[in-house]
Scaffold this active site. Structure first.
Site, PDB file in Angstrom:
ATOM      1  N   GLY A  74       0.845  -1.182   0.000  1.00 39.32           N
ATOM      2  CA  GLY A  74       0.000   0.000   0.000  1.00 39.32           C
ATOM      3  C   GLY A  74       0.882   1.234   0.000  1.00 39.32           C
ATOM      4  N   HIS A 116      10.366  -3.212  -0.770  1.00 37.88           N
ATOM      5  CA  HIS A 116       9.324  -3.290  -1.796  1.00 37.88           C
ATOM      6  C   HIS A 116       8.367  -2.110  -1.721  1.00 37.88           C
ATOM      7  CE1 HIS A 116       6.450  -4.876   1.207  1.00 37.88           C
ATOM      8  NE2 HIS A 116       5.510  -4.705   0.297  1.00 37.88           N
ATOM      9  N   ALA A 175       1.691  -6.625   3.393  1.00 37.04           N
ATOM     10  CA  ALA A 175       2.939  -6.779   4.149  1.00 37.04           C
ATOM     11  C   ALA A 175       3.404  -5.434   4.696  1.00 37.04           C
ATOM     12  CB  ALA A 175       4.012  -7.412   3.272  1.00 37.04           C
ATOM     13  N   GLU A 176       3.391  -4.397   3.872  1.00 43.51           N
ATOM     14  CA  GLU A 176       3.699  -3.046   4.330  1.00 43.51           C
ATOM     15  C   GLU A 176       2.833  -2.023   3.620  1.00 43.51           C
ATOM     16  OE1 GLU A 176       7.472  -4.634   6.115  1.00 43.51           O
ATOM     17  OE2 GLU A 176       6.643  -4.915   4.125  1.00 43.51           O
ATOM     18  N   THR A 177       2.545  -0.953   4.337  1.00 40.41           N
ATOM     19  CA  THR A 177       1.989   0.252   3.742  1.00 40.41           C
ATOM     20  C   THR A 177       3.001   1.370   3.962  1.00 40.41           C
ATOM     21  OG1 THR A 177      -0.314  -0.412   4.116  1.00 40.41           O
ATOM     22  CG2 THR A 177       0.114   1.934   3.792  1.00 40.41           C
TER      23      THR A 177
END
Length: 267
Positions: A22, A76, A45-47
């Site tokens: 995100g 990423h 997994a990550e924003t």
């Protein structure tokens, strides 16, 4: 109150592969708790959240949140943020600099469209003993164990890494952010990896740029070469073009947009 949200597949050339991130471009920081809530709601997994540096033009501040915690470095979602700037926000510079907890992180765009992260090198150091619970957590015993921010478990073959079926409850007891399983690659790939981080709410991360800050110096020394091809062999999978440059590493990959929209936030 609304803020834009982009869903980007990083280290991928087609949707449904690589690592989804995100990305929320902001004009000013939201409260920490609200950013954590957004990351938990996105359940990726990550924003990444970024804001422009005043009068800097091509410089931004960036922060990353998993569904459970803020992290100090994320590859990423940084790649995804750069993709959003160039693909969606009319960014006109050849390079962008993101300022983070881990120092300045630069991203440049090549003519092919590949984006290259300039990240710190974090060489792992050998451990004299395997941490308690590691073999039980991985359900396999690695040849060697090293550590930087993450624990590195080295296996002899790609097949062993592919065959891992971790006990994530056991891995919760490992005192590192994540556990990297790695081995020599095949078919033109120098090394492969998988990344497990249940301590920050990610059982298995599809493609982990930050882990390559540690993997690149390790495999460059092991293989005697500074330019490397890597593949993360998670179920989604992803390809990375890597290079060691003294105390920095280059981590290259592609990104594609999956979705874009708006988040409606409480006033």
């Amino acid at each position: 109150m609304t803020t834009p949200l982009y869903h980007i597949d990083a280290f991928a050339q087609t949707p449904f592969s690589g690592n989804p991130a995100g990305v929320c471009p902001l004009t000013s920081w939201l409260p920490d708790g609200l950013m954590q809530q957004i990351a938990a709601e996105n359940n990726l997994a990550e924003t990444a959240f970024f804001v422009p540096r005043a009068e800097a033009g091509a410089e931004y501040e960036i922060r990353w949140f998993t569904p459970a915690a803020e992290v100090d470095l994320c590859g990423h979602a940084t790649l995804a943020s750069a993709h959003v700037l160039w693909q969606h926000l009319g960014f006109a510079h050849e390079q962008v600099t993101f300022h983070s907890q881990s120092g300045p992180l630069r991203v440049r765009r090549e003519e092919s469209g590949r984006l290259v992260l300039d990240f710190p090198s974090r060489p792992p150091q050998p451990l004299t003993a395997h941490p308690t619970g590691l073999a039980d957590g991985l359900r396999a015993t690695p040849l060697h164990v090293l550590a930087a921010r993450d624990l590195v478990a080295v296996f002899s073959s790609e097949a062993e890494v592919l065959a891992l079926k971790p006990d994530f409850a056991q891995l919760l007891g490992i005192e590192y952010l994540g556990v990297i399983a790695t081995a020599p690659g095949s078919g033109g790939v120098d090394f492969v990896s998988r990344f497990f981080a249940p301590r920050v709410g990610i059982n298995e991360d599809p493609v982990t740029g930050s882990a390559h800050s540690t993997l690149i110096p390790y495999w460059a020394a092991k293989l005697g070469k500074n330019a490397l091809r890597a593949r993360q062999v998670s179920p989604r999978g992803g390809d990375l073009w890597c290079a060691l440059r003294e105390d920095r590493v280059d981590i290259g990959g592609y990104a594609v947009t999956y979705a874009l929209g708006e988040i409606h936030l409480p006033a």
